[in-house]
Design a protein around this motif. Structure first.
Motif, PDB file in Angstrom:
ATOM      1  N   LEU A  13     -17.657   0.106-119.587  1.00 39.36           N
ATOM      2  CA  LEU A  13     -17.735  -0.739-118.395  1.00 39.36           C
ATOM      3  C   LEU A  13     -17.793  -2.219-118.779  1.00 39.36           C
ATOM      4  O   LEU A  13     -18.076  -3.064-117.926  1.00 39.36           O
ATOM      5  N   ALA A  14     -17.536  -2.520-120.029  1.00 37.96           N
ATOM      6  CA  ALA A  14     -17.586  -3.907-120.493  1.00 37.96           C
ATOM      7  C   ALA A  14     -16.701  -4.792-119.625  1.00 37.96           C
ATOM      8  O   ALA A  14     -15.565  -4.435-119.306  1.00 37.96           O
ATOM      9  N   GLY A  15     -17.244  -5.944-119.246  1.00 36.94           N
ATOM     10  CA  GLY A  15     -16.505  -6.894-118.427  1.00 36.94           C
ATOM     11  C   GLY A  15     -16.618  -6.664-116.935  1.00 36.94           C
ATOM     12  O   GLY A  15     -16.185  -7.508-116.140  1.00 36.94           O
ATOM     13  N   ARG A  16     -17.189  -5.539-116.526  1.00 34.43           N
ATOM     14  CA  ARG A  16     -17.339  -5.266-115.103  1.00 34.43           C
ATOM     15  C   ARG A  16     -18.364  -6.210-114.478  1.00 34.43           C
ATOM     16  O   ARG A  16     -19.311  -6.647-115.109  1.00 34.43           O
ATOM     17  N   ARG A  17     -18.163  -6.499-113.188  1.00 33.32           N
ATOM     18  CA  ARG A  17     -18.997  -7.459-112.458  1.00 33.32           C
ATOM     19  C   ARG A  17     -20.012  -6.707-111.609  1.00 33.32           C
ATOM     20  O   ARG A  17     -19.633  -5.900-110.764  1.00 33.32           O
ATOM     21  N   ALA A  64     -30.448  -3.903-114.719  1.00 35.46           N
ATOM     22  CA  ALA A  64     -29.672  -5.055-115.177  1.00 35.46           C
ATOM     23  C   ALA A  64     -29.534  -5.057-116.695  1.00 35.46           C
ATOM     24  O   ALA A  64     -28.467  -5.368-117.237  1.00 35.46           O
ATOM     25  N   ALA A  65     -30.607  -4.680-117.393  1.00 33.21           N
ATOM     26  CA  ALA A  65     -30.577  -4.668-118.858  1.00 33.21           C
ATOM     27  C   ALA A  65     -29.542  -3.683-119.381  1.00 33.21           C
ATOM     28  O   ALA A  65     -28.768  -3.992-120.299  1.00 33.21           O
ATOM     29  N   VAL A  66     -29.510  -2.482-118.807  1.00 30.02           N
ATOM     30  CA  VAL A  66     -28.572  -1.465-119.279  1.00 30.02           C
ATOM     31  C   VAL A  66     -27.129  -1.916-119.072  1.00 30.02           C
ATOM     32  O   VAL A  66     -26.279  -1.759-119.976  1.00 30.02           O
ATOM     33  N   PHE A  67     -26.833  -2.491-117.917  1.00 26.28           N
ATOM     34  CA  PHE A  67     -25.468  -2.967-117.683  1.00 26.28           C
ATOM     35  C   PHE A  67     -25.108  -4.121-118.617  1.00 26.28           C
ATOM     36  O   PHE A  67     -23.985  -4.193-119.128  1.00 26.28           O
ATOM     37  N   ALA A  68     -26.060  -5.018-118.852  1.00 25.00           N
ATOM     38  CA  ALA A  68     -25.793  -6.139-119.760  1.00 25.00           C
ATOM     39  C   ALA A  68     -25.557  -5.648-121.183  1.00 25.00           C
ATOM     40  O   ALA A  68     -24.706  -6.182-121.907  1.00 25.00           O
ATOM     41  N   VAL A 120     -24.124  -3.081-122.187  1.00 22.25           N
ATOM     42  CA  VAL A 120     -22.787  -2.514-122.416  1.00 22.25           C
ATOM     43  C   VAL A 120     -21.691  -3.544-122.141  1.00 22.25           C
ATOM     44  O   VAL A 120     -20.515  -3.211-122.082  1.00 22.25           O
ATOM     45  N   GLY A 121     -22.099  -4.812-121.952  1.00 16.91           N
ATOM     46  CA  GLY A 121     -21.118  -5.890-121.847  1.00 16.91           C
ATOM     47  C   GLY A 121     -20.702  -6.280-120.454  1.00 16.91           C
ATOM     48  O   GLY A 121     -19.660  -6.931-120.277  1.00 16.91           O
ATOM     49  N   CYS A 122     -21.497  -5.910-119.442  1.00 19.11           N
ATOM     50  CA  CYS A 122     -21.166  -6.299-118.067  1.00 19.11           C
ATOM     51  C   CYS A 122     -21.620  -7.724-117.774  1.00 19.11           C
ATOM     52  O   CYS A 122     -22.530  -8.264-118.423  1.00 19.11           O
ATOM     53  N   GLN A 123     -20.995  -8.313-116.772  1.00 15.66           N
ATOM     54  CA  GLN A 123     -21.446  -9.584-116.219  1.00 15.66           C
ATOM     55  C   GLN A 123     -22.334  -9.262-115.022  1.00 15.66           C
ATOM     56  O   GLN A 123     -21.875  -8.646-114.062  1.00 15.66           O
ATOM     57  N   VAL A 124     -23.582  -9.660-115.100  1.00 16.78           N
ATOM     58  CA  VAL A 124     -24.585  -9.212-114.137  1.00 16.78           C
ATOM     59  C   VAL A 124     -25.219 -10.412-113.431  1.00 16.78           C
ATOM     60  O   VAL A 124     -25.631 -11.373-114.074  1.00 16.78           O
TER      61      VAL A 124
END
Length: 262
Positions: free
Chosen positions: A5-9, A24-28, A30-34
């Motif tokens: 999911l890297a790069g997902r908003r 928020a930490a888990v998404f960040a 893996v490279g997400c923009q949060v």
């Protein structure tokens, strides 16, 4: 293995502390923009700085002050996410309050506050993000509900339980309406999760709580975050209108005797 999911908003409401911070930490990581929202600007700024330091390459966490009980604030948060990141792929509707308030003394204002944040705020957040989610090739909504209300009860939390049960009624019809837009909506139902607020209650209290959980421990905020991450994944694209209980088996025993607790 799940696709990246890297790069997902991602927009996470109530993201400055507790379960929202864990999501928020888990998404960040893996490279997400949060983008995290909340009402306490100092807490938001501190959390965004901390989580940005833990983000994978390409990931980042920023913040925007917003009160989810206000539909205008929800629209502003959605618009700001689109402005900063170019769109919204995932909404984690997490913001919630849980003041202790026994039924016999509960004032109308207390009931209104809890419903406004927990239930109305969920609806407002979803409405605010719909156009951006429809434009995404992913389109995921993950709602943080609770075992309290839909499955269990707890004294002093009748208003909280009602708000959490209301969220589940909402997602089932929302799932039907949103399916045509390619958007899924599901809910996570946490059990006893160790957050900052629980730490203040002392180790003895925490041990007693853990004793009622078959897995023998309280959940972590990352347990909820990873469940949200799965529901946001491409692989979960055929799941909608559903709930996942994440409680270490807490709701399963008939009584503490079933766990050998005297």
């Amino acid at each position: 293995m799940l696709k990246s999911l890297a790069g997902r908003r991602v927009l996470v409401t109530g993201g400055s502390r507790g379960i929202g911070k864990g999501i928020a930490a888990v998404f960040a990581e893996v490279g997400c923009q949060v983008l995290i929202t909340g009402r306490d600007e100092d807490a938001l700024a501190s959390t965004a700085e901390e989580l940005s330091g833990r983000a994978a390459d390409g990931g980042r966490v920023s913040w925007f002050a917003a009160d989810t009980s206000d539909p205008a604030d929800c629209r502003a948060a959605a618009a700001e996410t689109v402005r900063r990141f170019g769109g919204i792929d995932v909404l984690c509707a997490n913001a919630g309050v849980f003041p202790d308030d026994p039924l016999h003394s509960m004032a109308p204002e207390s009931l209104q506050q809890v419903m406004a944040t927990n239930f109305h705020g969920t609806v407002y957040s979803v409405q605010a993000c719909l156009d951006a989610l429809a434009d995404s090739d992913l389109g995921r909504i993950v709602v943080t509900s609770s075992i309290t209300g839909p499955i269990t009860g707890f004294p002093g939390w009748s208003h909280y339980g009602a708000s959490k049960a209301a969220q589940l009624g909402f997602i089932r019809t929302a799932a039907i309406e949103l399916a045509a837009k390619g958007i899924t909506i599901n809910a996570v139902l946490p059990g006893n999760i160790r957050t900052e607020g629980l730490d203040d209650l002392g180790e003895d209290y925490l041990r007693r709580m853990a004793a009622s959980v078959p897995l023998g421990r309280l959940g972590s905020v990352s347990d909820i975050g990873h469940t949200a991450l799965f529901l946001a994944s491409e692989e979960a694209g055929y799941i909608t209108g559903q709930t996942i209980v994440v409680d270490g088996g807490q709701v399963l025993p008939e009584s503490l005797e079933a766990l050998g607790v005297q």
